[in-house]
Design a protein around this motif. Structure first.
Motif, PDB file in Angstrom:
ATOM      1  N   ARG A  37       0.826  -1.219   0.000  1.00  0.00           N
ATOM      2  CA  ARG A  37       0.000   0.000   0.000  1.00  0.00           C
ATOM      3  C   ARG A  37       0.857   1.264   0.000  1.00  0.00           C
ATOM      4  O   ARG A  37       0.426   2.319  -0.454  1.00  0.00           O
ATOM      5  CB  ARG A  37      -0.945   0.000   1.204  1.00  0.00           C
ATOM      6  CG  ARG A  37      -2.054  -1.045   1.095  1.00  0.00           C
ATOM      7  CD  ARG A  37      -3.109  -0.885   2.175  1.00  0.00           C
ATOM      8  NE  ARG A  37      -2.611  -1.127   3.518  1.00  0.00           N
ATOM      9  CZ  ARG A  37      -2.542  -2.318   4.097  1.00  0.00           C
ATOM     10  NH1 ARG A  37      -2.928  -3.402   3.444  1.00  0.00           N
ATOM     11  NH2 ARG A  37      -2.099  -2.432   5.335  1.00  0.00           N
ATOM     12  N   LYS A  38       2.084   1.149   0.510  1.00  0.00           N
ATOM     13  CA  LYS A  38       3.002   2.300   0.577  1.00  0.00           C
ATOM     14  C   LYS A  38       3.943   2.361  -0.623  1.00  0.00           C
ATOM     15  O   LYS A  38       4.847   3.186  -0.656  1.00  0.00           O
ATOM     16  CB  LYS A  38       3.788   2.247   1.879  1.00  0.00           C
ATOM     17  CG  LYS A  38       2.895   2.418   3.103  1.00  0.00           C
ATOM     18  CD  LYS A  38       3.660   2.341   4.388  1.00  0.00           C
ATOM     19  CE  LYS A  38       2.716   2.556   5.563  1.00  0.00           C
ATOM     20  NZ  LYS A  38       3.411   2.488   6.846  1.00  0.00           N
ATOM     21  N   GLY A  39       3.766   1.460  -1.585  1.00  0.00           N
ATOM     22  CA  GLY A  39       4.573   1.500  -2.796  1.00  0.00           C
ATOM     23  C   GLY A  39       5.978   0.942  -2.654  1.00  0.00           C
ATOM     24  O   GLY A  39       6.865   1.267  -3.442  1.00  0.00           O
ATOM     25  N   VAL A  40       6.193   0.061  -1.681  1.00  0.00           N
ATOM     26  CA  VAL A  40       7.509  -0.533  -1.455  1.00  0.00           C
ATOM     27  C   VAL A  40       7.793  -1.590  -2.523  1.00  0.00           C
ATOM     28  O   VAL A  40       6.920  -2.382  -2.866  1.00  0.00           O
ATOM     29  CB  VAL A  40       7.597  -1.144  -0.030  1.00  0.00           C
ATOM     30  CG1 VAL A  40       8.873  -1.948   0.157  1.00  0.00           C
ATOM     31  CG2 VAL A  40       7.483  -0.043   1.011  1.00  0.00           C
ATOM     32  N   ASN A  41       9.035  -1.585  -3.041  1.00  0.00           N
ATOM     33  CA  ASN A  41       9.467  -2.572  -4.040  1.00  0.00           C
ATOM     34  C   ASN A  41      10.359  -3.653  -3.445  1.00  0.00           C
ATOM     35  O   ASN A  41      10.462  -4.742  -4.005  1.00  0.00           O
ATOM     36  CB  ASN A  41      10.257  -1.894  -5.160  1.00  0.00           C
ATOM     37  CG  ASN A  41       9.529  -0.725  -5.762  1.00  0.00           C
ATOM     38  OD1 ASN A  41       9.847   0.406  -5.445  1.00  0.00           O
ATOM     39  ND2 ASN A  41       8.543  -0.988  -6.591  1.00  0.00           N
ATOM     40  N   LEU A  42      11.045  -3.329  -2.352  1.00  0.00           N
ATOM     41  CA  LEU A  42      11.987  -4.246  -1.687  1.00  0.00           C
ATOM     42  C   LEU A  42      11.749  -4.155  -0.194  1.00  0.00           C
ATOM     43  O   LEU A  42      11.883  -3.086   0.403  1.00  0.00           O
ATOM     44  CB  LEU A  42      13.433  -3.862  -2.010  1.00  0.00           C
ATOM     45  CG  LEU A  42      14.534  -4.543  -1.194  1.00  0.00           C
ATOM     46  CD1 LEU A  42      14.540  -6.048  -1.419  1.00  0.00           C
ATOM     47  CD2 LEU A  42      15.892  -3.943  -1.527  1.00  0.00           C
ATOM     48  N   LEU A  43      11.400  -5.282   0.425  1.00  0.00           N
ATOM     49  CA  LEU A  43      11.082  -5.325   1.853  1.00  0.00           C
ATOM     50  C   LEU A  43      12.002  -6.322   2.537  1.00  0.00           C
ATOM     51  O   LEU A  43      12.100  -7.478   2.106  1.00  0.00           O
ATOM     52  CB  LEU A  43       9.618  -5.740   2.050  1.00  0.00           C
ATOM     53  CG  LEU A  43       9.041  -5.627   3.451  1.00  0.00           C
ATOM     54  CD1 LEU A  43       9.039  -4.166   3.918  1.00  0.00           C
ATOM     55  CD2 LEU A  43       7.637  -6.197   3.493  1.00  0.00           C
ATOM     56  N   VAL A  44      12.664  -5.888   3.618  1.00  0.00           N
ATOM     57  CA  VAL A  44      13.651  -6.716   4.304  1.00  0.00           C
ATOM     58  C   VAL A  44      13.243  -6.902   5.768  1.00  0.00           C
ATOM     59  O   VAL A  44      12.982  -5.922   6.472  1.00  0.00           O
ATOM     60  CB  VAL A  44      15.053  -6.082   4.222  1.00  0.00           C
ATOM     61  CG1 VAL A  44      16.082  -6.955   4.914  1.00  0.00           C
ATOM     62  CG2 VAL A  44      15.443  -5.842   2.764  1.00  0.00           C
ATOM     63  N   PHE A  45      13.216  -8.157   6.196  1.00  0.00           N
ATOM     64  CA  PHE A  45      12.863  -8.513   7.567  1.00  0.00           C
ATOM     65  C   PHE A  45      14.121  -8.846   8.367  1.00  0.00           C
ATOM     66  O   PHE A  45      15.154  -9.187   7.799  1.00  0.00           O
ATOM     67  CB  PHE A  45      11.928  -9.732   7.573  1.00  0.00           C
ATOM     68  CG  PHE A  45      10.537  -9.415   7.112  1.00  0.00           C
ATOM     69  CD1 PHE A  45       9.543  -9.108   8.024  1.00  0.00           C
ATOM     70  CD2 PHE A  45      10.229  -9.409   5.756  1.00  0.00           C
ATOM     71  CE1 PHE A  45       8.263  -8.805   7.597  1.00  0.00           C
ATOM     72  CE2 PHE A  45       8.951  -9.106   5.323  1.00  0.00           C
ATOM     73  CZ  PHE A  45       7.969  -8.798   6.242  1.00  0.00           C
ATOM     74  N   PRO A  46      14.021  -8.839   9.703  1.00  0.00           N
ATOM     75  CA  PRO A  46      15.166  -9.149  10.558  1.00  0.00           C
ATOM     76  C   PRO A  46      15.632 -10.606  10.472  1.00  0.00           C
ATOM     77  O   PRO A  46      14.924 -11.485   9.981  1.00  0.00           O
ATOM     78  CB  PRO A  46      14.647  -8.863  11.973  1.00  0.00           C
ATOM     79  CG  PRO A  46      13.439  -8.018  11.797  1.00  0.00           C
ATOM     80  CD  PRO A  46      12.857  -8.395  10.473  1.00  0.00           C
ATOM     81  N   GLU A  47      16.793 -10.829  11.025  1.00  0.00           N
ATOM     82  CA  GLU A  47      17.399 -12.157  11.127  1.00  0.00           C
ATOM     83  C   GLU A  47      16.489 -13.078  11.942  1.00  0.00           C
ATOM     84  O   GLU A  47      15.942 -12.672  12.969  1.00  0.00           O
ATOM     85  CB  GLU A  47      18.759 -12.006  11.830  1.00  0.00           C
ATOM     86  CG  GLU A  47      19.501 -13.278  12.083  1.00  0.00           C
ATOM     87  CD  GLU A  47      20.843 -13.032  12.767  1.00  0.00           C
ATOM     88  OE1 GLU A  47      21.653 -13.963  12.769  1.00  0.00           O
ATOM     89  OE2 GLU A  47      21.068 -11.928  13.297  1.00  0.00           O
ATOM     90  N   THR A  48      16.318 -14.299  11.488  1.00  0.00           N
ATOM     91  CA  THR A  48      15.517 -15.350  12.136  1.00  0.00           C
ATOM     92  C   THR A  48      14.180 -14.833  12.687  1.00  0.00           C
ATOM     93  O   THR A  48      13.787 -15.166  13.794  1.00  0.00           O
ATOM     94  CB  THR A  48      16.312 -16.077  13.244  1.00  0.00           C
ATOM     95  OG1 THR A  48      16.676 -15.159  14.268  1.00  0.00           O
ATOM     96  CG2 THR A  48      17.532 -16.770  12.691  1.00  0.00           C
ATOM     97  N   PHE A  49      13.476 -14.061  11.871  1.00  0.00           N
ATOM     98  CA  PHE A  49      12.190 -13.515  12.305  1.00  0.00           C
ATOM     99  C   PHE A  49      11.175 -14.619  12.578  1.00  0.00           C
ATOM    100  O   PHE A  49      10.377 -14.542  13.504  1.00  0.00           O
ATOM    101  CB  PHE A  49      11.640 -12.544  11.255  1.00  0.00           C
ATOM    102  CG  PHE A  49      10.398 -11.861  11.701  1.00  0.00           C
ATOM    103  CD1 PHE A  49      10.466 -10.779  12.565  1.00  0.00           C
ATOM    104  CD2 PHE A  49       9.148 -12.294  11.284  1.00  0.00           C
ATOM    105  CE1 PHE A  49       9.317 -10.139  13.006  1.00  0.00           C
ATOM    106  CE2 PHE A  49       7.992 -11.669  11.717  1.00  0.00           C
ATOM    107  CZ  PHE A  49       8.080 -10.594  12.578  1.00  0.00           C
ATOM    108  N   ILE A  50      11.193 -15.647  11.755  1.00  0.00           N
ATOM    109  CA  ILE A  50      10.273 -16.772  11.963  1.00  0.00           C
ATOM    110  C   ILE A  50      11.056 -17.959  12.484  1.00  0.00           C
ATOM    111  O   ILE A  50      12.003 -18.385  11.847  1.00  0.00           O
ATOM    112  CB  ILE A  50       9.539 -17.150  10.651  1.00  0.00           C
ATOM    113  CG1 ILE A  50       8.718 -15.974  10.133  1.00  0.00           C
ATOM    114  CG2 ILE A  50       8.634 -18.362  10.883  1.00  0.00           C
ATOM    115  CD1 ILE A  50       8.047 -16.251   8.795  1.00  0.00           C
TER     116      ILE A  50
END
Length: 137
Positions: A37-50
């Motif tokens: 919805r915010k127009g992001v093309n590249l999204l990065v999550f933290p280390e071992t998030f899941i």
């Protein structure tokens, strides 16, 4: 003429649902939808998030954390598997590259793994740290 393209990248700052693969995965899916919805093309999550980073291993003696380590193993991610399928589908729907850190289980070991999904949902790469987790063996 120079061909330029603006890429909007975002780093997710979010807490997982501790020891809950499905709950943490839902948070990832929700974050992807919000980023779209915010127009992001590249999204990065933290280390071992899941399902979560095993902080307990840093402040408790190895002999006392067997139950927590088993819970971590049980809630960790199989690659490929349901989590990577769901995140890939969300990346595809959003047209977004997604980088996600997970605890990956394979062959009785856990690995601190980073997975990268292309904007079409394809799992491009699975990158592990050199050593399995649990005090880096």
């Amino acid at each position: 003429m120079e061909n330029s393209r603006i890429v909007r990248a975002a780093a997710v700052q979010l807490a997982p649902v501790i020891f809950d693969r499905d709950g943490s995965t839902q948070k990832v899916l929700d974050a992807i939808a919000e980023a779209e919805r915010k127009g992001v093309n590249l999204l990065v999550f933290p280390e071992t998030f899941i399902p979560n980073y095993p902080y307990f291993a840093n402040w408790q003696a190895p002999a006392t954390i067997a139950e927590q380590h088993l819970r971590l193993f049980e809630e960790s991610v199989d690659i490929p598997g349901p989590v990577t399928q769901a995140v890939g589908a969300a990346a595809n729907a959003a047209g977004m590259v997604v980088v996600l850190g997970v605890n990956e289980r394979e062959g009785g070991s856990l690995y601190n793994t980073q997975v990268v999904f292309d904007a079409d949902g394809t799992l491009l790469i699975k990158r592990r740290k050199l050593m399995p987790t649990f005090h880096e063996r």
